[in-house]
Motif scaffolding. Structure first.
Motif, PDB file in Angstrom:
ATOM      1  N   SER A 114     -24.605 -15.511 -18.400  1.00  0.00           N
ATOM      2  CA  SER A 114     -24.044 -14.889 -17.186  1.00  0.00           C
ATOM      3  C   SER A 114     -25.070 -14.904 -16.067  1.00  0.00           C
ATOM      4  O   SER A 114     -26.210 -14.481 -16.252  1.00  0.00           O
ATOM      5  CB  SER A 114     -23.673 -13.425 -17.457  1.00  0.00           C
ATOM      6  N   GLY A 132     -24.934 -13.428 -12.425  1.00  0.00           N
ATOM      7  CA  GLY A 132     -24.077 -12.637 -11.533  1.00  0.00           C
ATOM      8  C   GLY A 132     -22.671 -12.668 -12.108  1.00  0.00           C
ATOM      9  O   GLY A 132     -22.457 -12.410 -13.295  1.00  0.00           O
ATOM     10  N   SER A 133     -21.712 -13.068 -11.278  1.00  0.00           N
ATOM     11  CA  SER A 133     -20.330 -13.090 -11.773  1.00  0.00           C
ATOM     12  C   SER A 133     -19.957 -14.468 -12.331  1.00  0.00           C
ATOM     13  O   SER A 133     -18.815 -14.709 -12.703  1.00  0.00           O
ATOM     14  CB  SER A 133     -19.390 -12.722 -10.622  1.00  0.00           C
ATOM     15  N   VAL A 134     -20.927 -15.373 -12.373  1.00  0.00           N
ATOM     16  CA  VAL A 134     -20.649 -16.744 -12.858  1.00  0.00           C
ATOM     17  C   VAL A 134     -21.071 -16.854 -14.330  1.00  0.00           C
ATOM     18  O   VAL A 134     -22.118 -16.352 -14.724  1.00  0.00           O
ATOM     19  CB  VAL A 134     -21.458 -17.775 -12.022  1.00  0.00           C
ATOM     20  N   SER A 135     -20.214 -17.513 -15.128  1.00  0.00           N
ATOM     21  CA  SER A 135     -20.567 -17.748 -16.536  1.00  0.00           C
ATOM     22  C   SER A 135     -20.840 -19.227 -16.722  1.00  0.00           C
ATOM     23  O   SER A 135     -20.079 -20.069 -16.249  1.00  0.00           O
ATOM     24  CB  SER A 135     -19.403 -17.358 -17.442  1.00  0.00           C
ATOM     25  N   THR A 141     -20.425 -23.287  -7.462  1.00  0.00           N
ATOM     26  CA  THR A 141     -20.524 -21.932  -8.003  1.00  0.00           C
ATOM     27  C   THR A 141     -21.941 -21.378  -7.908  1.00  0.00           C
ATOM     28  O   THR A 141     -22.144 -20.185  -8.027  1.00  0.00           O
ATOM     29  CB  THR A 141     -20.034 -21.900  -9.463  1.00  0.00           C
ATOM     30  N   PRO A 195     -24.996 -17.319  -6.266  1.00  0.00           N
ATOM     31  CA  PRO A 195     -26.288 -17.125  -6.937  1.00  0.00           C
ATOM     32  C   PRO A 195     -27.149 -18.369  -6.725  1.00  0.00           C
ATOM     33  O   PRO A 195     -26.620 -19.478  -6.552  1.00  0.00           O
ATOM     34  CB  PRO A 195     -25.904 -16.980  -8.424  1.00  0.00           C
ATOM     35  N   ASP A 242     -31.764 -16.025  -8.845  1.00  0.00           N
ATOM     36  CA  ASP A 242     -30.932 -15.704 -10.022  1.00  0.00           C
ATOM     37  C   ASP A 242     -31.289 -16.536 -11.248  1.00  0.00           C
ATOM     38  O   ASP A 242     -31.250 -16.042 -12.364  1.00  0.00           O
ATOM     39  CB  ASP A 242     -29.456 -15.920  -9.644  1.00  0.00           C
TER      40      ASP A 242
END
Ligand code: PEP
Ligand code: MN
Length: 337
Positions: free
Chosen positions: A84, A86-89, A123, A160, A178
């Motif tokens: 992970s 931030g909100s990105v996987s 992303t 990120p 990040d």
């Protein structure tokens, strides 16, 4: 570990080797073979000095049966890891598109590129502040002045950011970065890897251009054994006899890594190809080969880029690539389901 003895090995020599193995707390089982003996070592063979055994003149070969990467290996972790950011996987079925300039050159440059790549579907944003150049006379990056500009682009777009570290003394500058990138040149900088294993941030670990997949995974093991499980691997091309491209993109590394490791793997076709015309087809091939994402260099004015202009896509070409990339991903996913 399996030790194959030479045909001339005397029973006394075999006996002394068995005693050495037992003195290390392990068991040696001798299997008589075709005119020679084979010793099977039972237990954790890392307690043995494999190179010493290999150097004995009555030993033909020594084979490790377990890979030197326990934590990075699939055996210890059968499911895909998902990192992970931030909100990105990254990993586990999604597809990461990391895009941005090779190096951060100015506020306008990095913020402009960041907004453009985000609109196309990127992303994460990439951008090097510290550049590991082959020649000391080439642009070395804006260095400590580059990171704040990258962070401005992060604030502007919400993407990120990924940036390369060259030395641990630079770490305080990376608090708001990040993902920390370890570049091809530093893949085996073991002191850097050990220090980054304690930094608490995901690491994007690029394959060295003269390193095998197993060496890449063993470098990942340095990060993981020190306590950092958030490792993303990156295939970026290896050096071969072929000179038509900057490097040779080893796309077969994707399924090989997927078989051997649970870590996500992304592909960097920009540094592999070295020429913008080859980036799109190789990025599409990476998506089809099962990569968890790609990393693409994008520049608003490739002709005047201070680093790696020939391989940079313009934002317009990046946008066209993204459309095809998402279509390829969709096609592959629909065949799998
Ligand atoms: C980069 O990503 O900017 C870079 C220097 O790549 P590599 O380490 O793969 O050469
Ligand atoms: Mn570059």
């Amino acid at each position: 570990m399996i030790i194959i003895l030479r045909p001339h090995a005397a029973p006394k020599q075999e006996q002394s080797l068995c005693e050495y193995i037992e003195s290390c707390g392990l068991k040696a089982v001798s299997v008589p073979g075709d005119g020679r003996s084979v010793l099977c070592v039972v237990g954790d063979a890392s307690a043995l000095a494999a190179d010493y055994i290999r150097s004995l003149d009555f030993v033909e070969s020594v084979k490790a049966v377990t890979a030197p990467y326990r934590l990075a290996g699939r055996l210890s972790h059968p499911d895909d890891s998902v990192i992970s950011v931030g909100s990105v996987s990254i990993g586990g079925g999604g597809f990461a598109v990391i895009a941005g300039p090779c190096s951060v050159e100015s506020r306008e440059q990095v913020c402009g590129i960041a907004s453009a790549v985000k609109a196309s579907g990127a992303t994460l944003l990439r951008g090097g502040a510290f550049k590991p150049r082959t020649s000391p006379y080439d642009f070395q990056g804006l260095r400590s002045d580059g990171i704040p500009l990258l962070l401005e682009a992060k604030r502007l777009t919400g993407l990120p950011v990924v940036s390369e570290i060259l030395d641990m003394s630079q770490l305080p500058l990376f608090v708001d970065v990040d993902v920390i990138q370890v570049g091809a040149r530093n893949m085996q900088n073991t002191e850097l890897l050990k220090a980054l294993s304690r930094c608490g941030k995901p690491i994007l670990l690029k394959r060295g251009w003269s390193n095998t997949v197993d060496e890449l995974l063993t470098s990942a093991e340095y990060l993981m054994s020190g306590g950092n499980a958030d490792v993303i691997l990156c295939e970026r091309g290896i050096r071969t006899f072929e000179t038509a491209t900057r490097n040779t993109l080893d796309l077969s590394a994707v399924p090989v890594i997927k078989e051997r490791s649970h870590l996500p793997v992304i592909v960097d076709p920009s540094h592999a190809a070295g020429k913008s015309a080859y980036v799109e087809p190789m990025a599409l091939a990476a998506a089809a080969a099962g990569a968890d994402g790609v990393m693409i260099e994008v520049h608003n004015d490739p002709a005047h880029a201070r680093c790696d202009g020939p391989q940079a896509l313009t934002p317009q070409r990046f946008d066209a690539l993204c459309k095809k990339l998402f279509a390829v991903r969709k096609a592959v996913m629909s065949c799998e389901n």
